[in-house]
Design an enzyme around this catalytic site. Structure first.
Site: not given
Lengths: 590, 234, 115
Positions: A18, A224, A243, A258, A356, A390
């Protein structure tokens, strides 16, 4: 010049998930010569697995919704070490980024008014003064990540982005001044090694959940980008913050959104008790993920776990009815049948907290520029290196990410990095070329592997690493055991340096890629371990049995890990948003 | 269990061959085929296959298992193994790069051909483009495609004309955009599909429907496209 | 989208419709002929040639004949593009089919109209 072919771009984006595709799209559309290097075909990236949605105050479910409420929730969720200027940016430009996705074709679920459907998610309120549960997570059924990733790929096809699909970035190339001037990359199909030269190198490589034994992450999530940055000597921030998602399917580790709890599902223990009512009387099952995950582990530790081994709890959904489940959570029904052999329409799903998300990563500015610190602890921009998604730590998630904020992070900061690079390139950035020896340096790891004649088995060492992290750096941590874990990691480090690549062939050699990935996993794991041992408090996802309280006096700070010295420093958290008053730290309760 | 796996390394092998390997399956566990491949790779690291999400949503590990296409990660052994034997081959009809890895460029080219992106020339509003739940429902069963190529590589029409017939996957996506109330390029899209190959090579064999790991129905979508073409021309 | 097409309808939709419509006509014709054969206990030469002497029947037969030609052409053209990858072979096959189809249709017309 060198023994390698050189490809030349203004900007390269490493990673086709993304964040990477949003950045690549921004760059391509603004005419910057860009290539997106991705080790899997873009739609195979892990963004595809996101389920529940993208949290954003678009005022569909509640016409009076306010991005400042979302900002407050995010700050609180971060346990106050999220940078408030970055959170402000994300929450305020979020709606624009979400509408862009709709215009790109993302098939969001809809309300009767034709607007985007929003569902309740954990940690959502209507501001500091009103703890009422909000519905702020925009969803495409329970396949939002899939819909988002495909929409972004489609947008990139429309925009004409250059993709180097199934190319693997091995290491950063730095010039003599320490600026980043591209990467060494392998074309997986042919095995050709290439120097990809660029003025701007964006790390959008995602997380590294595979450092743990049990994770919701894809097999490709091997950190990576973080690994490359750490090896190049750049620091990583808040690496102790991992998390654990409350609801990974017991045994398989696959994620159950969730959104299940958002739609009205709840957790029960072996006594059939809805135990979250005890731990979070107000938000109950929709408390922050760290809070719910810890509560689940406590239930299990206190003997109220389910199953023959009393080692998991149950997620009850059957009371929602078949129609709602099929309409709102069709993917969950599929996954649950496949991996838990349970039909949620009829029986509760066995779940357990599962690794996660990596809240930490390469520290960056809002525009994605990587940050390091000089000897006096003053922030310095790393020339040529950027990160988003992330892999980056802007930091909007601080010590704990709220559900639905990761997808927002991707599109907002992928776009922001694109905008920043476009601006820098327009203003004219240039770096000194890398010398022959600079390139050789970046090739050393690959060369060692390619010339190995004997040594450790990749699979064995990897399993050992994952076991160590799971055991010593999981949901609950403790000083002594972490020191033991660190010692084990040191030993593993020696073994990893000695991993043997048996198969030296070129065409689609996945063994070589996996061996290279292992070293990245190790870099991330080690940074995690050192940072976790150093942060002597409990905050957000970092819960220590020997320091059970939050310590704002000493640790209202980012941790920042320097790989060369293996040292952890502290970095100030931003409390200066531009348009609103900062939210001061408060006791965090749900 | 005996696993018979298709092997081909272009640097070593003149021709592909099937290799038989015995694998010990842990008792009491219904492994997925992908788990078996992991076990295989631990024994012989040179076995090549694609994999990513390991939960059936990324579409990397489309393979032919005991004669039927599917995703290795969500195909339990109990579903495919016959007489304690598992035959694993790459997806049929595409060139093999190595072992179980096929060259998917032809497949992607067909996908790109149908202009798989929303086209809307009207100025974008400040918010989302509104869409009723009923209009949105028309996209269900279409947008969920994961591009694993199980369908197209099970389709004889695609085997014969992979360069001209769009194939079930691409056509499912073509209809996904034709059916989207936010798209304004319907006529242009239909004009592009009007030749004898793109759509009309579908003979309704329905292999695509029988193998789709996501339970989608490309044949039905192709029928819808044909109806739209007919309405447009008559 | 796919250029250089030499099918009958010059596009996929018309080919497809030609095949469907011609199939319906051929089915109707077959049903009629079979019905006639079944319901005519003593089929004599006179009755048979009488049947084909009527203008309606001649038009119906001609229609069926043309449909057969079109149907066969589209079908064989499609099959040849499926299985014959060498352009030369495919061209010769298609040309031969065309010639045969034309010959049958022309001969059929001669027969039906008794020219």
């Amino acid at each position: 010049m060198s023994r390698l072919r050189t490809l030349n771009y203004d900007a390269i984006v490493i990673g086709g998930g993304g964040a990477g595709m949003r950045a690549a799209l921004q760059l391509t559309e603004s005419g910057v010569k860009t290539a997106c290097i991705t080790k899997v075909f873009p739609t195979r990236s892990h963004t595809v697995s996101a389920q529940g949605g993208i949290t954003c105050a678009i005022a569909s479910a509640d016409p009076n919704d306010d991005w400042r409420w979302h900002m407050y929730d995010t700050v609180k969720g971060s346990d106050y070490i999220g940078d408030q200027d970055a959170i402000e940016y994300m929450c305020s430009v979020g709606p624009q980024a979400v509408f862009e996705l709709d215009h790109m074709g993302l098939p969001f679920s809809r309300t009767e008014e034709g607007r985007i459907y929003q569902r309740p998610f954990g940690g959502q309120s209507k501001g500091p003064d009103d703890p009422t549960q909000a519905s702020r997570t925009c969803a495409a059924a329970d396949r939002t990540g899939h819909a988002l990733l495909h929409a972004l790929y489609q947008g990139n096809l429309k925009g004409g982005t250059t993709f180097l699909n199934e190319w693997y970035a091995v290491d950063l190339v730095k010039n003599q001044k320490g600026d980043v001037v591209g990467v060494i990359a392998i074309c997986i199909e042919t095995g050709e090694t290439v120097y990809v030269k660029a003025k701007a190198t964006v790390m959008a490589t995602g997380g590294a959940g595979r450092i743990f034994q049990s994770t919701t992450n894809a097999l490709i999530n091997t950190g990576d980008g973080s690994g490359m940055a750490l090896r190049a000597g750049f620091p990583a921030q808040d690496m102790e913050m991992w998390q654990f998602h409350p609801t990974g399917i017991y045994g398989a580790g696959t994620l159950v959104t969730e959104g299940c709890r958002g739609e009205g599902g709840y957790l029960i223990n072996s006594e059939g008790e809805r135990f979250m009512e005890r731990y979070a009387p107000n938000a109950k099952d929709l408390a922050g993920r760290d809070v719910v995950a810890r509560s689940m582990v406590l239930e299990i530790l206190e003997g109220r776990g389910c199953g023959p081994d009393k080692d998991h709890v149950l997620l009850k959904l059957d009371h929602l009815g078949e129609e709602t489940l099929n309409l709102r959570l069709p993917g969950i029904c599929e996954l649950s049948k496949t991996f838990a052999h349970v039909d949620p329409v009829k029986a509760p799903v066995p779940v357990v907290p599962t690794c996660h998300y990596m809240m930490g990563g390469i520290p960056t500015t809002i525009g994605g520029e990587a940050i390091t610190q000089d000897a006096n602890g003053v922030d310095q921009i790393v020339n040529g290196l950027y990160a988003c998604g992330e892999a980056a730590c802007v930091s909007v998630h601080g010590a704990n990410r709220l559900g639905g904020n990761s997808l927002l992070d991707l599109v907002v900061f992928g776009r922001a990095a694109g905008l920043q690079i476009e601006k820098s390139i327009r203003e004219g950035i240039s770096h000194d070329d890398a010398s022959e020896s600079d390139i050789e340096m970046s090739l050393s790891r690959l060369d060692r592997l390619n010339s190995s004649t004997s040594g450790e088995s990749m699979a064995e060492v990897k399993a050992e690493l994952q076991k160590t992290m799971q055991l010593y750096f999981g949901v609950f941590r403790e000083g002594e055991s972490m020191q033991k874990g660190l010692k084990l990691l040191d030993e593993l480090g020696e073994r990893i340096k000695n991993v043997h690549l048996e198969d030296k062939s070129n065409a689609f050699n996945t063994a070589r890629i996996e061996a290279l990935e292992l070293e990245n996993l190790y870099e991330v794991a080690y940074a995690t371990a050192v940072s976790a041992e150093e942060r002597k408090e409990s905050r957000g996802a970092h819960a220590r049995n020997d320091f059970t309280e939050r310590d704002d006096e000493n640790w209202l700070k980012h941790s920042i890990y320097f790989p060369n010295e293996k040292r952890v420093g502290k970095r100030d958290v931003n409390f200066a948003p531009k348009t609103v008053e900062a939210f001061p730290p408060k006791v965090r309760s749900y | 269990m005996l696993v018979s796996i298709y092997r081909y390394n272009p640097e070593k092998d003149q021709t592909p061959f099937m290799e038989d390997i015995n694998i010990d399956i842990p008792e009491g566990k219904d492994l997925m085929v992908l788990d078996v491949l992991h076990l295989l790779k631990e024994k012989d690291s040179s076995v090549a296959y694609r994999r990513s999400c390991r939960e059936g949503v990324c579409g990397s590990d489309g393979l032919n298992m005991n004669g039927k296409n599917g995703l290795a990660c969500i195909t339990p052994l109990s579903d495919v193994v016959k007489k304690d034997k598992l035959v694993i081959r790459p997806l049929p009809g595409l060139p093999v790069i190595r072992d179980l890895v096929v060259d998917m460029s032809m497949f992607y080219k067909q996908y790109e051909k149908i202009k798989p992106f929303l086209i809307n020339d009207t100025p974008a509003p400040a918010i989302e483009r509104l869409q009723s739940p009923e209009d949105r429902e028309k996209l269900d069963g279409l947008y969920e495609c994961i591009l694993c190529a199980c369908c197209s590589t099970a389709c004889p029409s695609f085997w014969w004309n992979p360069d001209k017939f769009v194939g079930p996957s691409g056509l499912l996506q073509a209809y996904r955009f034709l059916a989207d109330s936010r798209d304004t390029a319907q006529d242009e899209r239909l004009a592009d599909l009007d030749d004898p190959f793109s759509v009309f090579r579908c003979r309704g064999i329905m292999n695509c429907v029988s193998v789709c790991p996501k339970g989608l129905n490309p044949t039905k979508a192709i029928g819808h496209i044909r109806n739209m073409l007919m309405q447009r021309s008559t | 989208m796919v250029a250089s097409v030499t099918s009958l309808g010059r596009n996929g939709l018309y080919d497809w419709m030609i095949q469907r419509v011609s199939a319906v006509v051929l089915a109707a014709y077959s049903v009629f002929i079979i019905g006639y054969l079944a319901l005519t206990p003593e089929l004599t030469y006179e009755a048979w040639s009488g049947l084909f002497a009527g203008t309606c029947m001649r038009i119906f037969s001609l229609l069926a004949l043309l449909c057969l030609g079109a149907h066969a052409w589209v079908g064989l053209w499609t099959i040849s593009t499926d299985y014959m990858k060498a352009t030369g072979v495919r061209f010769i096959f298609q040309a031969a089919c065309g010639v045969v189809m034309f010959a049958y249709v022309a001969w059929g017309i001669l027969v039906i109209w008794g020219l």
